[in-house]
Design a protein around this motif. Structure first.
Motif, short mmCIF file in Angstrom:
data_model
loop_
_atom_site.label_atom_id
_atom_site.label_comp_id
_atom_site.label_asym_id
_atom_site.label_seq_id
_atom_site.Cartn_x
_atom_site.Cartn_y
_atom_site.Cartn_z
N ASP A 100 41.70 24.57 21.71
CA ASP A 100 41.53 25.92 21.19
C ASP A 100 40.84 26.82 22.21
N MET A 101 39.78 26.34 22.82
CA MET A 101 39.04 27.18 23.76
C MET A 101 39.85 27.41 25.04
N ALA A 102 40.57 26.39 25.49
CA ALA A 102 41.40 26.57 26.69
C ALA A 102 42.48 27.61 26.43
N HIS A 103 43.05 27.59 25.24
CA HIS A 103 44.07 28.58 24.90
C HIS A 103 43.48 29.99 24.87
N ARG A 104 42.29 30.12 24.31
CA ARG A 104 41.64 31.43 24.29
C ARG A 104 41.32 31.90 25.71
N LEU A 105 40.93 30.96 26.59
CA LEU A 105 40.68 31.32 27.98
C LEU A 105 41.97 31.77 28.66
N GLU A 106 43.06 31.09 28.37
CA GLU A 106 44.35 31.51 28.92
C GLU A 106 44.68 32.94 28.53
N LEU A 107 44.48 33.26 27.25
CA LEU A 107 44.78 34.62 26.77
C LEU A 107 43.90 35.65 27.48
N ALA A 108 42.62 35.30 27.71
CA ALA A 108 41.73 36.22 28.42
C ALA A 108 42.21 36.42 29.86
N ILE A 109 42.69 35.35 30.51
CA ILE A 109 43.21 35.48 31.88
C ILE A 109 44.44 36.37 31.89
N TYR A 110 45.33 36.17 30.91
CA TYR A 110 46.51 37.03 30.85
C TYR A 110 46.12 38.49 30.63
N GLU A 111 45.11 38.71 29.80
CA GLU A 111 44.65 40.09 29.58
C GLU A 111 44.12 40.68 30.87
N ALA A 112 43.40 39.87 31.65
CA ALA A 112 42.88 40.37 32.93
C ALA A 112 44.00 40.70 33.89
N LEU A 113 45.02 39.86 33.93
CA LEU A 113 46.15 40.11 34.84
C LEU A 113 46.93 41.34 34.45
N GLU A 114 46.94 41.65 33.16
CA GLU A 114 47.71 42.80 32.70
C GLU A 114 46.95 44.11 32.82
N ALA A 115 45.67 44.06 33.17
CA ALA A 115 44.89 45.28 33.30
C ALA A 115 45.42 46.13 34.46
N SER A 116 45.41 47.43 34.29
CA SER A 116 45.91 48.33 35.33
C SER A 116 44.90 48.44 36.47
N PRO A 117 45.32 48.81 37.65
CA PRO A 117 44.39 48.97 38.78
C PRO A 117 43.27 49.96 38.48
N SER A 118 43.60 51.05 37.83
CA SER A 118 42.56 52.03 37.54
C SER A 118 41.53 51.46 36.56
#
Length: 1752
Positions: free
Chosen positions: A1209-1227
C-alpha cells in the motif's frame, strides 16, 4: 497444611467462585429436560421469525426503503438469536410458556425465514453463532420458557446442490421428476405439487374423499414450490436425517419441535424421526385443511409404527399416539384456523362466517377420536395473511381479534400466537407482507403498557388458562335456549369444567346486533364474573344464565369470583425486574473481587513480613558497622609498593566522607538511595580513595609531593571557593557519599601513555563552576568544533541538533558524551597535547569492572569566554566505535555494557559537579537518574529525537531479571522495579517518566516536531501516565544553509546541471538532463522506508524511461538488506538508470554532489520525528517526494499519507506521488524550488523555545517540592496533640497534681451517636430491598411447575452479596482516611442511601438501582466499631468494658431493626391473589424519618465536631493497616475460628429462615418471624450486656461468655421445631413460630458473644476492625448461601407434597412446602453444622487460653 497454603486455598476458592456463579445459568442443551406432550399442553406458544421480531441493525435490500426493512426483497433485516433473547421479557410478559423460533440452519440466499435449508450442520450466521443459540435456550429456560425448534426435512433450498449443501447434495438424495412422471404421479409440468384451493370446513371438492395411493404420492414426492424434494425412502437420506435430529437435539436441547411440511413427507419416515428428536413434535399437515386428511395421515404414521391400517384411522385415537412416550406428536390445526378466520375475519366472504363451522370442526375431530388438547391452535402465521388485515379489509371491528384469541386460548389445544398479533400488526401473505420487523413498526414498550391492548388481553387469557388448569378440564359446547338461525349462526359458547365444577364460560359472537342469549345447563346458584367488566352474574336455580351481547364482537369470558383479578393486577408494570442471569454475574463478580482483595492482602502481608525482618536485619548490620568503622583514615603505606595499608587513629585533612565509606563497606555495592557503583578506587584530584587489601577499611592516599608540584595547587572556582568535599579543616562536608569529588588541576603537557590530551582552559587560575542556567546535555552524538570534529562524531540528526545547541546556545552549556575512535587516530594525537584525566573510576557491569576516565575540554581558554564544557568519557567500550557503529552492537550483552557504562559514568559527572539541569537526547542516558541520590537528582528534559527506539528488554523470568539488573549494576527491590519495569520489560524510559511524575509534575518531554510530539504522547505507553498536553513539540533548527545561492539563479541551475552530469558519469548512469533524478539518502531501515523506495522504483522505472534513481546509505536492518537486493534486481533490469549505493555511508564531497544533483528527494519514512534531509535537499533546489508524517511536510514537495504500515500500500502511494511530481509543470516546480530555498529554520528560535520549556520545568519542580514539603509538614495542632499524648504516657506521676478531668458530656454523646450510626446504617437498604421485592413481584405472571429453582435470583442474595463486598470496600476506605473524615463520609453515605430509598418510592424505575446502591452502602458502618474506642486509648480496659459496650450496641441494633420490621409488618395488606403488599405510606414515613435523622447526623458531625464534639483523636489517630495486619496474622487462629463459627451460625439461621419462607402464606409469616427474632434478640443481648456490666457479671465475665459461646444445638432444635412442630400445633403461624423465633434469638446472642471473645485476643482496635470486616464478609456470604441452599434442599425434600407457589425475584418459581414426612434431611443438615460449630468452639476456647493478650 501450612498457614500460607491455607491462605492461598482461601483466595483461590473465592476467585473460583465468581466464574462458577456467573456461568451457572449457561447450560448446554443436553442438560435440559425433554418436552413431553403433557408438558406442552400447559403452555401457550409465541411464534417468532428470528429475523423479524427485533432487528437492531437493519440490512437493506437494493432499492429498499431507507427507514424500514423491505420485506418484499427477501433480505435479512438483522434479527438475531441475541435480539430474540433480549425480547424474552416481552414474550414472558404475555404469560407464554414457550417460543417457536425460525429454522436455525444455513439457508440459500434470501432464506431469511429459514425454510430453504442448505447446510443442516451449521448455524445461520445471520442469526448468530452456535453459542448464541445455546445462550438463547439457556436464558429462555432460566426464565421458564421452552423453545420449539422448526425443522425442515422435506426439501432443500434453491440453488446448485453441489456447492455448500450438507449432507444432501447428490441426485440420488432427491425424487427424480422423470421417474415420477413415468410412474404416473400427478405432478405439475414443473414437477411441483398442483395447487388446490382451500375448501371451507364442511364443503366438498374433487379431492376431499380421494384416499388413493396416487394422491398421497403427489403430496409426498412432488416438489413444494419448486424446492428439490428429499427422498426419505433412500437409505442415505433416512439414516442421515435421523442422525442429524439426534445431533441437533444433543447440541441444543430444544424442548419441542415443529415439523415444516410434515404432510409432504412419506408418513413411514416420522416414527423413527420423532423418536430421534426425543421431544414432542407439532407437524404441519395442510392436505386441503381437512380433518379427514389429517386423520388419514395420522393413521398412516401409526400404521408404520405398528398400529392399525390407515383405513381404520377413523376408529383410532390420535390421543394414544400423541401421548405415547415413544411417539409424542400432534399437528397444527389448519382446519380450525381457517374456520376461525372465516367466522371472525370473513376471509372467504360473508357466506362462510357462520359460527356453526366451529362446531363442525370440533365434531369432525371427535368423530376420528383425535385429541384436540395437543393440537396446535392458531389464527395466523408466516404463511397466511395476518388476522388484523382481514378485519381492516372487511371493515370489521377490532374486537373480533380478541374473540378469535379467546377461543384458541381457552378452548382445547395448544395456543399459538404469531408475533405481532398482540400489536395488531397488519400484512398480507403476498410478497411476505406478513413478515414485518415488529420493533420497527411498533414501540414494544408502548404495546406492553397499553392497558386496553391485545398484549394485556393475551396475558389475561394465558393467566386464567394456567391458573384454572384448563388443559385438564373438559370442553363442553353450550347450547342456547334461543334456537333462531341468527343466534345459531352468529354465536358460539362453551364451558370448561371438572365434574360439576365450572371453571369458566366463554361466549363468542360475530354479529353487530345487540342481543341477549340464554345459556342453560350451568350449576344453579353459581356466581360467574366477567374478566373485563369485573361484573358478576348469578346462575338461576334452574341453571340458566342470561347474558347481553353488545354487538361489538367482543368475547364474554366468565370465571369463578375466586379467580377474578383486577385490571390493575395485570397492568401494574414490573419496574424492579432484572434480566437474565445478571444477578449471578454480579454476585460472581463481587465474589471474584473479594477474592482478589483477600489475595492482595495476603500477598501484601507476606511481603510486609519479609520486608520487616529484612529491614531490621539490615539495620542491625549497619549499626554494628558504623559503631566499629569511622571515617576513612590515611593509608600508612602504599600496598602496591609492598607496604601494609591500615587505618590511622586520628583524623586528618585527607579523610573521606562517611557516606562514601558506608557505600564501600556494602558487600553488594549498594548505597541505598545513593549510587550503587562498586568502586575499587576513585581518583580525587591527584589523590586516591582505596580499599585496603584484605580489610574492610577505606583509606585516603594523598598525592605525592612530585605530583603536587607538577600539577599545581588545588583548583579554585572563579569565586575563590574550594569545591572540594573537604573543608578547610579537612572535615568531610555532608552525609552524602558522592559529594563533589576533589578535582585535580589540569597541568601542562606531559608524557602519558594512558590518556589522550585535551586542550583546556587556563588550568592554573580558573576553575569550572556550574552556573544557575547551565544545562548538561547527555548524548551519544555530538561535535567538538574547536577540535575540528564536526561530522566524525555524528551519525544522524541527533548529532546535528546537539551541534546546534553547542554553537547557538545563549547560555553556557555542558556536554557529557563518549570518546570514539576519531580521538585516537594519529592525526589527532599529533596535534593535541596530553594530560591526566579529570576523574578516573571503575564501574560494575555484570559483576565485572570497567575503567572510565573523564576529560574536560572547552571551546575557549578563559572561563569568561567559554560557551561549552565538554566532559568526555574514555573507556575501552567506546574507543573503537566510529560514527557508523555508534548504535551497532554485536550482541545484547555488548549493548547492555555500552549503555551501562555510559549511564553510570554520566551519573558520576552529574553528581560530582551538581548539575541542576540535565537534557537527555533520546533514551541513552536517562538511566543515570537511577544512580543519583534524591538530593542529587536534577531537573531533566528528555528530547525525543526518535522515541520508537527506547531501550527496553523483556524480563521474562527471575533469572533474566537478575541478569538485566546486574548488567546495569542496580539492586532488585520495590523501588527499582517501580522505576524500571513497564509492561513486562526492563524499560529505561520508565525511570525518566517516574522522575518526571514525582519531581516535575510530568513536565519535561519534548519532541523534535509538534506532530511527532503528539504522536509520541499517544503511541508510547511510557508517556500515558503523564498529564495531558505536557509533551511539547519544538521543530529542530538548522543553520547550515549553503552560501552563495540566494534564490534560484542561473548559477544554481548551472551548478545543479554540472553536479548531475558528474554524478551520472561517476555512478554509471545514463548522462543527460532529460532524466529526472530521484535520490534517497539515509539509513536503509524499516523506519526510513528504503524498502518502499526499492519497491516503487521497480514499478516507476518500468513505466517511465526518463527516470533515474540513486540510493545511498548504510544498511540498518533486515528491511534495508532486502531493499539492497531488490535494487540490484532493478538495476540489472534497467541498466544506466539506477545507482545502488545501499550499504555505503555517503559523506563529504560525495554527499554534497549527490544533494546538489538531485531533482527530487525521496523521504518515504514510515515515521519521521523531524527530518533534516528534506531541508538539506530543499535548500539545494530539490523537491520532496515522501510521506507527510511527523516532522516531514515542512518543505515544498509531493506527499502522500498512509494509514497502514503495509509495504504494498505504501509503495503504491509513493508511486502515485512520484507520478504527480513528474507531471508537475516547469513553472510549478520552479515556484516550489524558490519556496524551498527561502525556507528558514532558525536555530535561535529553537533555542529560545527550549529555554522557555526549561523555565516551565523549573516552575514545575518548585511546585512539586512545595507540595512535597507541605505533605511532610506536621500541623501545629497535630504536633501539640502528639506531644500531649506522649506526655500522658511518659511523664512522671505527680501525686500532688489534680486528677485528670472527667469525660465531657459530649464525649459520651459522640460515642452514643457512633453506636446509633452503626445501628441505622442498614435500615435504608432493608427498606429498599423489601420495596424492590414488592415492586418486582411478577404481577399477573405465571410460573410453571417444572421450572427449576433459580439460585441467585432472589433479592436477599443480591443484598448480602453486595453487603459483603461493601464491607471490604468500606474497610479499605477507612484505612486511608482519618476517623473524622470517614465519619463524615459515612454520614453522607447514609444520606445518599436514604435519598435513594425515598426516591424509589416515587420513581419506580429507580428501584433496582437504589437497591444496588443501598446494598453496598449498608456496610459503611463496619469500620465505626474501631472508632468507638478512640478516646479510650491508654485509659480504657477493652476486656473490662468492651463486651458490655459492644453488647449494648448489638442490642440497640436489633431493637431498631425490630421497630423497622414492625412498621413494615403493620403496613402489610393481603390482596385478593393471596400475595401481600405493603402500604407505600409505610415506606414514605420511614424514609422521611430516616432522612431527618441522616440530615441531623450529617450536620452534627460536620459542623459541631469542629467545635469540640470529636476530640483530636479522631483527626490524628488513624486505622493503620500496614502495622496491624501482621498482628492480626499473628493471632490468626483464634479469630479465624471465630469467623468460621460466625459463618456457620449465619448459614444455619438463614437456612432455617428459608424454611419459614416456604410455608403456606410464608411471606407474611416471615415478617412475623423476623420481628419476633429481632425483638427477642434485642432483649437477650441487652440482658447479657447488663449482666456483663454489673460486678457479678464482671467477676465471671470470661466464664459467662465462654458458656454462651458454646451453647450447643440451638439451631438444630429450631429446625426440628419448624419441621415437626407443625403437626403438634394446629396454628403454626402463632405457636411454632413463637417458639422457633426465640431459639435463634439465643443463637444470635451466641454468635455475638463469640465475636466479643475477640476483644480478649486481638491486641488493638485496628485488628478488631479488620477481624470484624472479615466476619461481616463471611457471615453475609453464608447468609446468602444458607438461603439458597435452604430453598434447594427444602424444595427437593418437599416434592410429592402439596405444592406451595410463591414468587421469588422477577421470574418467580414454585417450590413445595414443608411436609412432615420429608423434613429429616433439613434437620440432619443443620445438626451436622451444629456439631461442626461445637468442635470449632472447643478449638476456639483452647486457642483463646493460649492467645489471650493477658497471657504472659
Amino acid at each position: 497444611m501450612c498457614w500460607t497454603s491455607r491462605q492461598q486455598l482461601l483466595a483461590c476458592l473465592l476467585l473460583a467462585a465468581g466464574p462458577l456463579l456467573g456461568t451457572a445459568g449457561d447450560r448446554g442443551g443436553q442438560h435440559f429436560i425433554q418436552g413431553t406432550a403433557e408438558g406442552w399442553r400447559k403452555r401457550a406458544i409465541y411464534q417468532v421469525l428470528t429475523d423479524r421480531l427485533d432487528a437492531p441493525k437493519l440490512q437493506y435490500a437494493e432499492g429498499g426503503d431507507a427507514t424500514a426493512c423491505n420485506v418484499s426483497k427477501l433480505s435479512y433485516c438483522g434479527g438475531t438469536f441475541a435480539s430474540v433473547e433480549a425480547r424474552l421479557d416481552y414474550i414472558r410478559g404475555m404469560n407464554f410458556g414457550a417460543v417457536w423460533i425460525s429454522p436455525t440452519v444455513v439457508n440459500a440466499p434470501g432464506g431469511y425465514h429459514g425454510y430453504w435449508p442448505v447446510d443442516l450442520y451449521s448455524t445461520n450466521s445471520n442469526f448468530g453463532t452456535m453459542k448464541d443459540l445455546q445462550r438463547l435456550l439457556g436464558t429462555a429456560y432460566s426464565q421458564g420458557l421452552w423453545v420449539m425448534a422448526d425443522v425442515v426435512l422435506n426439501h432443500v433450498g434453491y440453488g446448485d446442490i453441489l456447492h455448500g449443501y450438507n449432507p444432501f447434495y447428490k441426485d440420488e438424495h432427491f425424487h427424480n421428476c422423470s421417474i415420477l412422471k413415468a410412474e404416473g404421479v400427478g405432478c405439475s409440468d414443473t414437477c411441483s405439487i398442483p395447487s388446490v384451493p382451500i375448501l371451507s370446513p364442511g364443503a366438498s371438492g374433487p379431492n376431499q374423499a380421494d384416499a388413493s395411493e396416487a394422491s398421497w404420492r403427489v403430496q409426498w414426492d412432488c416438489q413444494l414450490a419448486g424446492l428439490r424434494d428429499l427422498d426419505q425412502s433412500a437409505p442415505g437420506v433416512r439414516a442421515e436425517s435421523l442422525h442429524w435430529l439426534d445431533w441437533y437435539q444433543a447440541q441444543f436441547g430444544f424442548q419441542g419441535m415443529r415439523i415444516d411440511a410434515m404432510g409432504h413427507v412419506n408418513a413411514s419416515f416420522w416414527p423413527d424421526a420423532i423418536a430421534s428428536s426425543r421431544v414432542f413434535a407439532l407437524g404441519e399437515v395442510w392436505h386441503n385443511a381437512l380433518v379427514s386428511e389429517v386423520a388419514r395421515y395420522a393413521g398412516a404414521i401409526r400404521h408404520t409404527a405398528g398400529g392399525p391400517a390407515p383405513a381404520a384411522a377413523a376408529a383410532t385415537s390420535l390421543s394414544a399416539a400423541g401421548s405415547s412416550p415413544s411417539q409424542p406428536y400432534s399437528f397444527m390445526d389448519m382446519t380450525m384456523a381457517f374456520a376461525l378466520r372465516n367466522v371472525f375475519g370473513m376471509e372467504q366472504g360473508p357466506q362462510f362466517q357462520s359460527c356453526r363451522q366451529i362446531s363442525s370442526v370440533i365434531a369432525q375431530y371427535r368423530s376420528v377420536s383425535i385429541d384436540q388438547g395437543i393440537l396446535g391452535r392458531f389464527i395466523d402465521n408466516h404463511d397466511i395473511t395476518r388476522f388484523q388485515t382481514l378485519l381492516v379489509d372487511n371493515g370489521l371491528p377490532n374486537s373480533r381479534l380478541t374473540s378469535a384469541l379467546a377461543f384458541i386460548m381457552l378452548a382445547e389445544g395448544i395456543p399459538i400466537v404469531y408475533y405481532g398479533t398482540e400489536a395488531r400488526l397488519e400484512g398480507k401473505a403476498e410478497y411476505d407482507g406478513n413478515r414485518q420487523v415488529l420493533s420497527q413498526t411498533r414501540d414494544l414498550n408502548e404495546v406492553a403498557k397499553d392497558s386496553n391492548g391485545v398484549y394485556l388481553y393475551i396475558k389475561k387469557l394465558n393467566w386464567y388458562r394456567f391458573k384454572q388448569e384448563l388443559w385438564s378440564a373438559s370442553f363442553v359446547e353450550l347450547s342456547f335456549q334461543q334456537q333462531d338461525a341468527a343466534t345459531l349462526n352468529s354465536t358460539f359458547a362453551f364451558k370448561r369444567t371438572s365434574g360439576d365444577d365450572v371453571y369458566l364460560v366463554v361466549v363468542l359472537c360475530n354479529d353487530a346486533a345487540r342481543r341477549t342469549v340464554t345459556l342453560p345447563g350451568l350449576q344453579p346458584g353459581r356466581d360467574l364474573c366477567d374478566i373485563e367488566l369485573l361484573s358478576c352474574f348469578k346462575v338461576t336455580d334452574a341453571g340458566v344464565l342470561s347474558i347481553t351481547l353488545e354487538g361489538n364482537g367482543a368475547p364474554v369470558v366468565l370465571v369463578d369470583p375466586a379467580f377474578l383479578r383486577s385490571n390493575e393486577f395485570f397492568s401494574r408494570p414490573k419496574e424492579g425486574a432484572w434480566k437474565g442471569n445478571s444477578f449471578l454475574s454480579v454476585g460472581g463478580m463481587f465474589l471474584s473481587l473479594a477474592g482478589a482483595v483477600v489475595s492482595g492482602f495476603l500477598i501484601r502481608s507476606a511481603w510486609l513480613r519479609i520486608r520487616v525482618v529484612s529491614f531490621f536485619r539490615r539495620v542491625s548490620q549497619h549499626v554494628r558497622k558504623l559503631s566499629s568503622v569511622g571515617a576513612a583514615p590515611y593509608c600508612d603505606s602504599d600496598p602496591e609498593q609492598g607496604g601494609e595499608g591500615g587505618p590511622l587513629s586520628k583524623a586528618g585533612p585527607g579523610r573521606a566522607s562517611p557516606g562514601l565509606a558506608t557505600v564501600l563497606e556494602n558487600k553488594d555495592g549498594s548505597s541505598g538511595r545513593g549510587l550503587p557503583v562498586k568502586l575499587r578506587s576513585v581518583r580525587v584530584g591527584s589523590g586516591e580513595l582505596r580499599r585496603s587489601p584484605g580489610t574492610s577499611s577505606v583509606c585516603f592516599k594523598p598525592p605525592s609531593m612530585t605530583s603536587a608540584l607538577i600539577n599545581g595547587s588545588p583548583f579554585l572556582s572563579p569565586a575563590g571557593n574550594d569545591i572540594s568535599p573537604f573543608g578547610g579543616d579537612g572535615q568531610a562536608v555532608g552525609p552524602e557519599w558522592m559529594r563533589p569529588l576533589r578535582m585535580r588541576s589540569i597541568g601542562p603537557p606531559r608524557t602519558s601513555t594512558n590518556a589522550v590530551g585535551i586542550p583546556s582552559l587556563d588550568q592554573f587560575k580558573r576553575g569550572f563552576k556550574v552556573l544557575p542556567d547551565m544545562v548538561l546535555h547527555v548524548t551519544l552524538e555530538y561535535t567538538v568544533p574547536h577540535m575540528g570534529f564536526t561530522t566524525a562524531l555524528t551519525y544522524g540528526g541527533l548529532g546535528k541538533m546537539v551541534d546546534v545547541f553547542i554553537r547557538c546556545s545563549t547560555v553556557p552549556i555542558a556536554v557529557v558524551a563518549p570518546m570514539y575512535a576519531p580521538f585516537y587516530d594519529s592525526i589527532a594525537r599529533e596535534r593535541l597535547p596530553e594530560t591526566d584525566p579529570l576523574l578516573s573510576f571503575s564501574v560494575r557491569v555484570g559483576g565485572e569492572s570497567e575503567w572510565v576516565d573523564v576529560f574536560m575540554t572547552t571551546d575557549a581558554d578563559h572561563s569568561e569566554n567559554v560557551r561549552c564544557y565538554m566532559f568526555l568519557l574514555q573507556s575501552r567500550i567506546f574507543r573503537d566505535r566510529t560514527r557508523g557503529s555508534i548504535y551497532q552492537h554485536l550482541s545484547e550483552e555488548e549493548q547492555l555494557t555500552f549503555l551501562s557504562v555510559f549511564n553510570q559514568s554520566a551519573s558520576i559527572v552529574i553528581n560530582t559537579f551538581r548539575f541542576q539541569s540535565v537534557q537527555f537526547h533520546d533514551y541513552h542516558g536517562v538511566l543515570s537518574l537511577m544512580y543519583l541520590s534524591e538530593a542529587a537528582k536534577p531537573s531533566v528534559m528528555y528530547v525525543a529525537h526518535n522515541a520508537d527506539y527506547n531501550g527496553a528488554w523483556a524480563l521474562g523470568s527471575p533469572g533474566r531479571e537478575r541478569y538485566l539488573y546486574s548488567m546495569f549494576n542496580l539492586p532488585i527491590n520495590r523501588d527499582t522495579r517501580m522505576s524500571l519495569e513497564h509492561q513486562g520489560n526492563f524499560d529505561m524510559l520508565r525511570s525518566l517518566t517516574r522522575h518526571l511524575q514525582l519531581r516535575q509534575g510530568g513536565m519535561g518531554v519534548v519532541g523534535v516536531s509538534p506532530r511527532y510530539a503528539e504522536r509520541a504522547a499517544h503511541k508510547f505507553s511510557q508517556f500515558w501516565r503523564l498529564p495531558k498536553n505536557v509533551v511539547k513539540g519544538v521543530l529542530n533548527g538548522v543553520d547550515d544553509k549553503p552560501e552563495g545561492f540566494d534564490g534560484i539563479t542561473d548559477a544554481l541551475l548551472a551548478a545543479k546541471a554540472q553536479a548531475k552530469a558528474q554524478l551520472q558519469a561517476s555512478c554509471h548512469l545514463l548522462v543527460g538532463q532529460q532524466y529526472q533524478l530521484f535520490v534517497f539518502l539515509g539509513r536503509l531501515t524499516h523506519q526510513k522506508g528504503g524498502d518502499l523506495v526499492a519497491a516503487a522504483a521497480k514499478v516507476v522505472l518500468a513505466a517511465n524511461d526518463l527516470v533515474q534513481f540513486a540510493v545511498g546509505g548504510p544498511i540498518g536492518d533486515s528491511w534495508g538488506a532486502e531493499a539492497r537486493e531488490l535494487l540490484k534486481e532493478v538495476a540489472a533490469a534497467h541498466p544506466g538508470r539506477v545507482w545502488n549505493g545501499a550499504g555505503q555511508y555517503v559523506s563529504g564531497a560525495a554527499k554534497d554532489r549527490l544533494v546538489l544533483a538531485a531533482d527530487f528527494c525521496l523521504c518515504p519514512s514510515r515515521f519521521e520525528p523531524c527530518g533534516l534531509v528534506d531541508i538539506e535537499f530543499g535548500w539545494q533546489g530539490a523537491l520532496m517526494v515522501g510521506h507527510n508524517c511527523g516532522g516531514l511536510g515542512k518543505m515544498p514537495g509531493f506527499y502522500f499519507r498512509a494509514e497502514l504500515d503495509n509495504i504494498q500500500d505504501m509503495a503504491h502511494r509513493l508511486e502515485l506521488a512520484i507520478y504527480e511530481a513528474l507531471e508537475a509543470s516547469p513553472s510549478q516546480r520552479r515556484a516550489m524550488v524558490v519556496d524551498a530555498i527561502n525556507k528558514d529554520f532558525s536555530p535561535q528560535l529553537m533555542v529560545g523555545c527550549y529555554n522557555q520549556i526549561w523555565r516551565e520545568i523549573h516552575s514545575a519542580v518548585k511546585a512539586a517540592k512545595a507540595k512535597e514539603s507541605e505533605g511532610r509538614r506536621m500541623s501545629d495542632d497535630e504536633a501539640a496533640f502528639y506531644k500531649e499524648d506522649w506526655l500522658v504516657d511518659n511523664k512522671p506521676f505527680d501525686a500532688a497534681a489534680p486528677p485528670p478531668p472527667q469525660a465531657r458530656w459530649y464525649t459520651n454523646l459522640s460515642t452514643a451517636l457512633l453506636i446509633l450510626m452503626q445501628v441505622i446504617m442498614q435500615i435504608p437498604s432493608i427498606y429498599t430491598m423489601i420495596f424492590y421485592l414488592q415492586t418486582s413481584q411478577p404481577t399477573g405472571l405465571i410460573s410453571f411447575s417444572d421450572q427449576p429453582v433459580r439460585l441467585g435470583m432472589t433479592g436477599f442474595y443480591i443484598y448480602f452479596t453486595l453487603y459483603a463486598a461493601g464491607a471490604i470496600l468500606w474497610q479499605a476506605i477507612a484505612f486511608f482516611m482519618s476517623p473524622r473524615s470517614y465519619i463524615r463520609l459515612a454520614c453522607l453515605t447514609f444520606l445518599a442511601s436514604v435519598l435513594a430509598a425515598y426516591w424509589a418510592v416515587f420513581v419506580p424505575w429507580w428501584t433496582q438501582y437504589g437497591y444496588l446502591l443501598t446494598s453496598v452502602c449498608a456496610a459503611a458502618w463496619a469500620p465505626l466499631i474501631g472508632f468507638i474506642l478512640l478516646e479510650r486509648k491508654n485509659r480504657f480496659s477493652v476486656s473490662q468494658w468492651g463486651p458490655a459496650l459492644m453488647g449494648f450496641t448489638d442490642a440497640t441494633r436489633y431493637l431498631v431493626l425490630f421497630l423497622a420490621f414492625l412498621a413494615l409488618y403493620l403496613g402489610i395488606a393481603k390482596t385478593q391473589e393471596g400475595d401481600f403488599t405493603i402500604d407505600a405510606r409505610v415506606y414514605q414515613g420511614g424514609a422521611m424519618a430516616l432522612l431527618v435523622l441522616a440530615t441531623w447526623l450529617l450536620m452534627w458531625f460536620s459542623d459541631v465536631c469542629g467545635s469540640g464534639l470529636l476530640s483530636a483523636h479522631y483527626t490524628h489517630f488513624r486505622l493503620r493497616l500496614r502495622s496491624q495486619l501482621g498482628l492480626l496474622l499473628l493471632h490468626r487462629r483464634a479469630w479465624l475460628a471465630v469467623t468460621a463459627m460466625v459463618a456457620l451460625d449465619s448459614f444455619c439461621i438463614s437456612f432455617n429462615t428459608s424454611y419459614v419462607y416456604q410455608m403456606p402464606d410464608g411471606q407474611t409469616l416471615l415478617f412475623k418471624y423476623v420481628c419476633l427474632m429481632f425483638a427477642t434478640g434485642a432483649v437477650a443481648m441487652a440482658a447479657v450486656a447488663a449482666l456483663l456490666s454489673v460486678r457479678l457479671g464482671q467477676v465471671r465475665s470470661l466464664g459467662i461468655m465462654r458458656g454462651l459461646a458454646l451453647l450447643p444445638g440451638l439451631l438444630a432444635v429450631q429446625a426440628a421445631l419448624l419441621t415437626y412442630g407443625r403437626a403438634r400445633w394446629p396454628d403454626p403461624a402463632h405457636n411454632v413460630l413463637v417458639v422457633a423465633a426465640v431459639v435463634p434469638a439465643m443463637g444470635v446472642v451466641r454468635m455475638h458473644i463469640t465475636g466479643l471473645l475477640q476483644l480478649h485476643t486481638l491486641p488493638s482496635r485496628e485488628t478488631l476492625s479488620l477481624a470484624q470486616s472479615a466476619q461481616i464478609f463471611a457471615g453475609s456470604v453464608c447468609i446468602a448461601l444458607g438461603g439458597l441452599v435452604g430453598f434447594a434442599v427444602n424444595s427437593g425434600c418437599g416434592r410429592g407434597c402439596s405444592p406451595v407457589g410463591f414468587p421469588a425475584g422477577p421470574a418467580g418459581f414454585t417450590l413445595s412446602g414443608g411436609c412432615r414426612g420429608c423434613g429429616w434431611p433439613f434437620v440432619l443438615l443443620v445438626s451436622v453444622f451444629e456439631a461442626l460449630r461445637l468442635a470449632l468452639g472447643v478449638l476456639m476456647l483452647w486457642l483463646h487460653k493460649h492467645e489471650n493478650i493477658a497471657v504472659p
